[in-house]
Design a protein around this motif. Structure first.
Motif, PDB file in Angstrom:
ATOM      1  N   SER A   1      52.046  19.226  -5.719  1.00 57.74           N
ATOM      2  CA  SER A   1      52.556  18.746  -7.016  1.00 57.74           C
ATOM      3  C   SER A   1      52.198  17.274  -7.250  1.00 57.74           C
ATOM      4  O   SER A   1      51.973  16.519  -6.304  1.00 57.74           O
ATOM      5  N   PRO A   2      52.194  16.848  -8.522  1.00 56.11           N
ATOM      6  CA  PRO A   2      51.812  15.471  -8.857  1.00 56.11           C
ATOM      7  C   PRO A   2      53.044  14.564  -8.939  1.00 56.11           C
ATOM      8  O   PRO A   2      54.178  15.019  -8.772  1.00 56.11           O
TER       9      PRO A   2
ATOM     10  N   PRO B   1      54.758  17.427  -2.128  1.00 55.97           N
ATOM     11  CA  PRO B   1      54.808  16.551  -3.300  1.00 55.97           C
ATOM     12  C   PRO B   1      53.824  15.397  -3.156  1.00 55.97           C
ATOM     13  O   PRO B   1      53.288  15.153  -2.071  1.00 55.97           O
ATOM     14  N   SER B   2      53.634  14.657  -4.232  1.00 58.50           N
ATOM     15  CA  SER B   2      52.682  13.535  -4.207  1.00 58.50           C
ATOM     16  C   SER B   2      53.262  12.359  -3.431  1.00 58.50           C
ATOM     17  O   SER B   2      54.456  12.069  -3.509  1.00 58.50           O
TER      18      SER B   2
ATOM     19  N   LEU C   1      45.486  22.353   3.427  1.00 68.99           N
ATOM     20  CA  LEU C   1      44.474  23.201   2.782  1.00 68.99           C
ATOM     21  C   LEU C   1      43.558  23.888   3.787  1.00 68.99           C
ATOM     22  O   LEU C   1      42.870  24.850   3.446  1.00 68.99           O
TER      23      LEU C   1
ATOM     24  N   TYR D   1      48.412  24.470  -7.745  1.00 68.48           N
ATOM     25  CA  TYR D   1      48.116  23.035  -7.756  1.00 68.48           C
ATOM     26  C   TYR D   1      48.333  22.455  -9.152  1.00 68.48           C
ATOM     27  O   TYR D   1      47.862  23.016 -10.150  1.00 68.48           O
ATOM     28  N   THR D   2      49.053  21.354  -9.232  1.00 69.96           N
ATOM     29  CA  THR D   2      49.168  20.609 -10.489  1.00 69.96           C
ATOM     30  C   THR D   2      48.623  19.217 -10.243  1.00 69.96           C
ATOM     31  O   THR D   2      49.052  18.536  -9.302  1.00 69.96           O
ATOM     32  N   GLY D   3      47.715  18.778 -11.077  1.00 67.87           N
ATOM     33  CA  GLY D   3      47.171  17.430 -10.923  1.00 67.87           C
ATOM     34  C   GLY D   3      45.885  17.259 -11.689  1.00 67.87           C
ATOM     35  O   GLY D   3      45.631  17.966 -12.668  1.00 67.87           O
TER      36      GLY D   3
ATOM     37  N   PRO E   1      41.923  17.163 -12.813  1.00 64.16           N
ATOM     38  CA  PRO E   1      40.776  18.074 -12.692  1.00 64.16           C
ATOM     39  C   PRO E   1      39.874  17.698 -11.516  1.00 64.16           C
ATOM     40  O   PRO E   1      39.311  18.577 -10.865  1.00 64.16           O
TER      41      PRO E   1
ATOM     42  N   VAL F   1      40.681  16.547  -8.507  1.00 64.04           N
ATOM     43  CA  VAL F   1      41.207  17.154  -7.276  1.00 64.04           C
ATOM     44  C   VAL F   1      41.232  18.683  -7.412  1.00 64.04           C
ATOM     45  O   VAL F   1      41.099  19.403  -6.424  1.00 64.04           O
TER      46      VAL F   1
ATOM     47  N   ILE G   1      38.440  20.120  -5.667  1.00 68.30           N
ATOM     48  CA  ILE G   1      38.595  20.121  -4.196  1.00 68.30           C
ATOM     49  C   ILE G   1      39.468  21.306  -3.784  1.00 68.30           C
ATOM     50  O   ILE G   1      39.185  22.011  -2.816  1.00 68.30           O
TER      51      ILE G   1
ATOM     52  N   LEU H   1      45.954  21.607 -14.754  1.00 71.79           N
ATOM     53  CA  LEU H   1      45.216  20.346 -14.802  1.00 71.79           C
ATOM     54  C   LEU H   1      45.546  19.567 -16.073  1.00 71.79           C
ATOM     55  O   LEU H   1      46.495  19.891 -16.783  1.00 71.79           O
TER      56      LEU H   1
END
Ligand code: NAD
Length: 478
Positions: free
Chosen positions: A114-115, A141-142, A187, A196-198, A200, A202, A205, A221
């Motif tokens: 998460s971001p 989390p970030s 990963l 995944y939220t964040g 584009p 990343v 990746i 994204l």
């Protein structure tokens, strides 16, 4: 520094999943209710953490983080059993008289990354969807929102078995440590689903890592989300809502209006009204307003100041407080502000002479996560919905499409893939197992050779005729 090893945790969680405990809908419901109760109990701590990380005003934290998460927990707790039930599907003429059902089953082990911008809800809502569908979850989390990360870890430890759900935080920044070594190590494990939220960048990746194990992914994204304002729009309301959507979390919102396209006839008036709204909502000293959040880091602050400089825009900003006052400025399509997602409180406003040009510009660029239209003209509304592709949006408002626990949310193209919230969130984390139930003894001979003379005529009469009459969309789908 050595890469962290998560294989023991992975094995423990696989073992927990294999016990079948999460297949019981009552178990999931109890866990989600427990989580909702814990969030209510810890509301003050959550708000304090969000303030530490982003100076989020309590009202904003409550509306955009806490209530949405509570709503999701209650929504899925109430529906976990119903969503898990087998769903009847009309078999279609080719396999009658058999009948068909879809059996939702959990994937197994899900990884949620998460971001930092909505660090509470963007961590817990995906976790809630995954738990509702019966998965075990690891949440990372970030590291840019460490205080919220700690609260998330405490809440999850309090509400779930360690084999069921876990929060993994970044190891404290040891000198020389690779910046994302925790995410990288996670990963390298084989997951059954990755959410995944964040950014584009990343996102690429994540998808490459997932490809190694052919793991399905949902990528939430960002990108450049336009807001279009037509000549006949209610400018007072448009200005108030656009200003609010841009100031929220100091513009660090994935669905914030990124740039404004307004009919040239009303652009000047709209820009002035938005400026007035910034001042009305935050007062004469926005930097010190208790109702206004801060920029997440010095790196992000410097990036935004650099962008303003390249655009020739003066900012009211304080590097120590990490605050930048919201600003709207008139510009054109060649502006550097139209290159990358702004993700901060700068709003470029561009006039258009005819709507065709505005729509053509949006179409020529990557499909946005969000698109907003302010108009009273139903024809224009229909046209925009027909001609533009985007993840979601609002007519005559901004950002609210992300706030409903029922409305599927996600991007398209470069703004993401996969949807959550509502039944879509449950299905996202489920393998929808399709099964044909055949009668054990009733066995129509028509399909077996030898076909002989006349069989084709019979098949045509039976199946071809039905094709004209078969009911569309019958079945138990929600
Ligand atoms: P980010 O991509 O830098 O980080 C998000 C997560 O990815 C973090 O958990 C981080 O630890 C991890 N990560 C970062 N670099 C990594 C790497 N090299 N390898 C593995 N994992 C890595 O995103 P951010 O800066 O936190 O968020 C901003 C972006 O996210 C914006 O583009 C915004 O539009 C987008 N966003 C989208 C949504 C949505 O719902 N669609 C919501 C919020 C933010």
């Amino acid at each position: 520094m050595e890469q962290q090893d998560f294989s023991a945790m992975h094995t423990e969680m696989r073992r927990f999943f294999a016990t079948g405990a999460t297949l019981d809908a009552a178990f999931r419901k109890a866990k989600l209710r427990g989580l909702a109760a814990a969030i209510r109990r810890r509301e003050g701590d959550i708000m304090a953490a969000l303030h530490d990380d982003l100076a989020k005003p309590p009202c904003e934290a409550y509306i955009t983080e806490i209530v949405e998460t509570l709503d999701a927990a209650e929504y899925y707790a109430a529906r976990a059993a119903a969503f898990s039930r087998p769903r009847r599907v009309w078999p279609g003429r080719t396999i009658l008289p058999a009948f068909c059902k879809v059996y939702p089953e959990p994937f197994g082990l899900a990884l949620v990354l998460s971001p930092w911008n909505y660090p509470f809800q963007l961590s817990l809502i995906p976790l809630i969807c995954a738990v509702a569908a019966g998965n075990c979850v690891v949440l990372k989390p970030s590291r840019e929102s460490p205080a919220t990360g700690r609260i998330l870890q405490q809440l999850v430890e309090e509400c779930f078995d360690s084999g069921h759900c876990r929060v993994v935080l970044d190891a404290p920044g040891a000198p020389g440590a690779a910046p994302e070594q925790t995410a990288t190590a996670l990963l390298s494990e084989a997951w059954d689903f990755i959410f995944y939220t964040g950014s584009p960048r990343v996102g690429h990746i994540i998808m490459e890592s997932a490809a190694r194990h052919l793991t399905p992914v949902c990528l939430e994204l960002g990108g450049k989300s336009p807001v279009i304002v037509t000549e006949d729009a209610d400018l007072a309301v448009a200005a108030r809502r656009i200003a609010w959507g841009k100031m929220l979390n100091a513009g660090q919102t994935c669905v914030a209006p990124d740039y404004l396209l307004a009919d040239a006839a009303i652009l000047e008036e709209l820009v002035e009204r938005i400026r007035e709204e910034f001042a009305r909502q935050l007062g004469p000293d926005p930097i010190h307003s208790p109702d206004y959040g801060r920029i997440v880091s010095h790196a992000a602050f410097d990036r935004l100041c650099g962008l303003a400089e390249r655009c020739g825009v003066g900012l009211i900003a304080d590097r120590e407080l990490l605050k930048i006052a919201p600003v709207i400025f008139r510009t054109d399509f060649a502006s550097p502000a139209l290159e990358d997602e702004i993700f901060g409180p700068l709003l470029p406003a561009i006039p258009y002479d005819c709507l065709d040009a505005a729509l053509a510009y949006i179409r020529a660029n990557p499909k946005p996560l969000a698109c907003y239209l302010f108009t009273r003209n139903k024809g224009i509304e229909k046209r925009v919905l027909r001609e533009l592709s985007f993840g979601g949006g609002c007519i005559n408002d901004v950002a609210l499409q992300a706030s409903s626990s029922r409305l599927p949310f996600g991007g398209v193209g470069k703004s993401g893939m996969g949807r959550y919230h509502g039944c879509a969130g449950f299905d996202l984390f489920s393998n929808l197992k399709s099964v044909v139930h055949q009668w054990p003894t009733l066995d129509l001979p028509l399909r077996y050779p030898p076909y002989g003379k006349g069989r084709l005529r019979w098949l045509r009469r039976l199946l071809g005729d039905w094709s004209r009459r078969s009911p569309p969309g019958r079945g138990g789908w929600r």
